[in-house]
Design a protein around this motif. Sequence first.
Motif, mmCIF file in Angstrom:
data_model
loop_
_atom_site.group_PDB
_atom_site.id
_atom_site.type_symbol
_atom_site.label_atom_id
_atom_site.label_comp_id
_atom_site.label_asym_id
_atom_site.label_seq_id
_atom_site.Cartn_x
_atom_site.Cartn_y
_atom_site.Cartn_z
ATOM 1 N N GLU A 142 23.888 28.425 42.400
ATOM 2 C CA GLU A 142 23.349 29.770 42.235
ATOM 3 C C GLU A 142 23.919 30.660 43.337
ATOM 4 N N GLY A 143 24.123 31.923 43.016
ATOM 5 C CA GLY A 143 24.659 32.857 44.000
ATOM 6 C C GLY A 143 25.157 34.116 43.326
ATOM 7 N N GLU A 144 25.552 35.076 44.130
ATOM 8 C CA GLU A 144 26.058 36.334 43.593
ATOM 9 C C GLU A 144 27.372 36.122 42.850
ATOM 10 N N ALA A 145 27.691 37.036 41.960
ATOM 11 C CA ALA A 145 28.960 36.959 41.225
ATOM 12 C C ALA A 145 30.135 37.082 42.202
ATOM 13 N N GLY A 146 31.164 36.272 41.983
ATOM 14 C CA GLY A 146 32.376 36.385 42.788
ATOM 15 C C GLY A 146 32.403 35.578 44.067
ATOM 16 N N VAL A 147 31.450 34.638 44.227
ATOM 17 C CA VAL A 147 31.437 33.853 45.470
ATOM 18 C C VAL A 147 32.109 32.492 45.300
ATOM 19 N N GLY A 148 32.579 32.174 44.082
ATOM 20 C CA GLY A 148 33.351 30.943 43.898
ATOM 21 C C GLY A 148 32.620 29.810 43.212
ATOM 22 N N LYS A 149 31.547 30.104 42.477
ATOM 23 C CA LYS A 149 30.781 29.034 41.813
ATOM 24 C C LYS A 149 31.594 28.386 40.689
ATOM 25 N N ILE B 239 34.323 37.064 47.253
ATOM 26 C CA ILE B 239 35.608 36.558 47.730
ATOM 27 C C ILE B 239 36.714 36.875 46.715
ATOM 28 N N ALA B 240 36.354 36.926 45.433
ATOM 29 C CA ALA B 240 37.348 37.271 44.400
ATOM 30 C C ALA B 240 37.914 38.670 44.646
ATOM 31 N N GLU B 241 37.040 39.602 45.043
ATOM 32 C CA GLU B 241 37.499 40.971 45.332
ATOM 33 C C GLU B 241 38.334 41.024 46.610
ATOM 34 N N THR B 242 37.978 40.205 47.592
ATOM 35 C CA THR B 242 38.773 40.135 48.826
ATOM 36 C C THR B 242 40.202 39.703 48.511
ATOM 37 N N ILE B 243 40.320 38.683 47.667
ATOM 38 C CA ILE B 243 41.646 38.171 47.276
ATOM 39 C C ILE B 243 42.417 39.235 46.489
ATOM 40 N N ASP B 244 41.733 39.875 45.542
ATOM 41 C CA ASP B 244 42.390 40.913 44.731
ATOM 42 C C ASP B 244 42.857 42.080 45.597
ATOM 43 N N TRP B 245 42.022 42.485 46.538
ATOM 44 C CA TRP B 245 42.368 43.623 47.402
ATOM 45 C C TRP B 245 43.583 43.288 48.274
ATOM 46 N N SER B 246 43.587 42.095 48.820
ATOM 47 C CA SER B 246 44.729 41.673 49.645
ATOM 48 C C SER B 246 46.012 41.663 48.821
ATOM 49 N N THR B 247 45.920 41.133 47.601
ATOM 50 C CA THR B 247 47.082 41.085 46.714
ATOM 51 C C THR B 247 47.578 42.497 46.383
ATOM 52 N N ALA B 248 46.627 43.408 46.129
ATOM 53 C CA ALA B 248 46.987 44.794 45.810
ATOM 54 C C ALA B 248 47.676 45.470 46.995
ATOM 55 N N LEU B 249 47.179 45.231 48.205
ATOM 56 C CA LEU B 249 47.771 45.837 49.400
ATOM 57 C C LEU B 249 49.189 45.329 49.639
ATOM 58 N N ILE B 250 49.414 44.046 49.341
ATOM 59 C CA ILE B 250 50.766 43.489 49.463
ATOM 60 C C ILE B 250 51.694 44.129 48.445
#
Length: 304
Positions: free
Chosen positions: A42-49, A243-254
């Motif tokens: 259980e957890g918020e959306a996007g935390v890797g469940k 964490i999914a958004e963190t990964i997406d944001w990093s990819t977008a910045l690159i």
Amino acid sequence: MTLPTSIDDTEKLLHHGNYVADRSLATTLYLSLSMGRPLFLEGEAGVGKTEIAKVLADTLGRKLIRLQCYEGLDVASAVYEWNYAGQMIEIRMAEAEGATNRADLGKDVFSEKFLIERPLLQALTPDEAGPPVLLIDELDRTDEPFEAYLLEVLSEYQITIPEIGTRKAAEPPLVIITSNRTREIHDALKRRCLYYWVDYPNAERELEILALKVPNAGEKLAKQVVAFVQELRKNDLFKLPGIAETIDWSTALIQLDKLALDPATINDTLGVLLKYQDDISKIQGSEAARILEQVNLEIAQAGG
């Protein structure tokens, strides 16, 4: 591949699948596998469940069977249904050939030949690679009647099909259940499982995840991104970035050839990180600049 025989082996298995887990998650997963009990995440959306189930199936070489839950999910979509078109053709062909025995005709049309297996029934079917990983994703989206049916299935790992009989798993599947906690799941179902709350990662673990998932992100950019996201999660937002958004944001910045964060870039790319306009409006502009200034100061003080 055989199941891990220790917590250390479980940590290695997850790491091999590029999943950075803390010790407590590895412990709970190991106990779930060794005790043959479903794991309720259980957890918020996007935390890797959901990713845990994918990594488990991939590293063990098992089939991944995913039941994506939604409101109104029924037996026909989750368990099995009959190929009615095929049955009608069979009946018409039998009639054309002069068949008159209804009992024999019934046996023919309600046979395995016309049975369409859905995820829950598929998970009970033997597989050469071993018991599959059954992912029951976002269980909180379903209604209580389906939850009650699922409890019955997970109790005995068998499904009764009135026209054929009972299908029981020779070996129970490895069951992972996830919930975003949009509603409470009944205690009776939770008691069948081992429970784990998947929280947002701390800065150290999020940096480690980023290094695995976006290895071409420079050290300065990665530190800024993680620190900025960590600060965002302290705000009263409708949907905090996972964490999914963190990964997406990093990819977008690159993709934008950015080596470091700046206020203009943050404002232009907040839609990658935040998914609601009210949240974007709250952060965009002066608040984003303030957070970035604070982040840069903290990184400088830490010697980064």
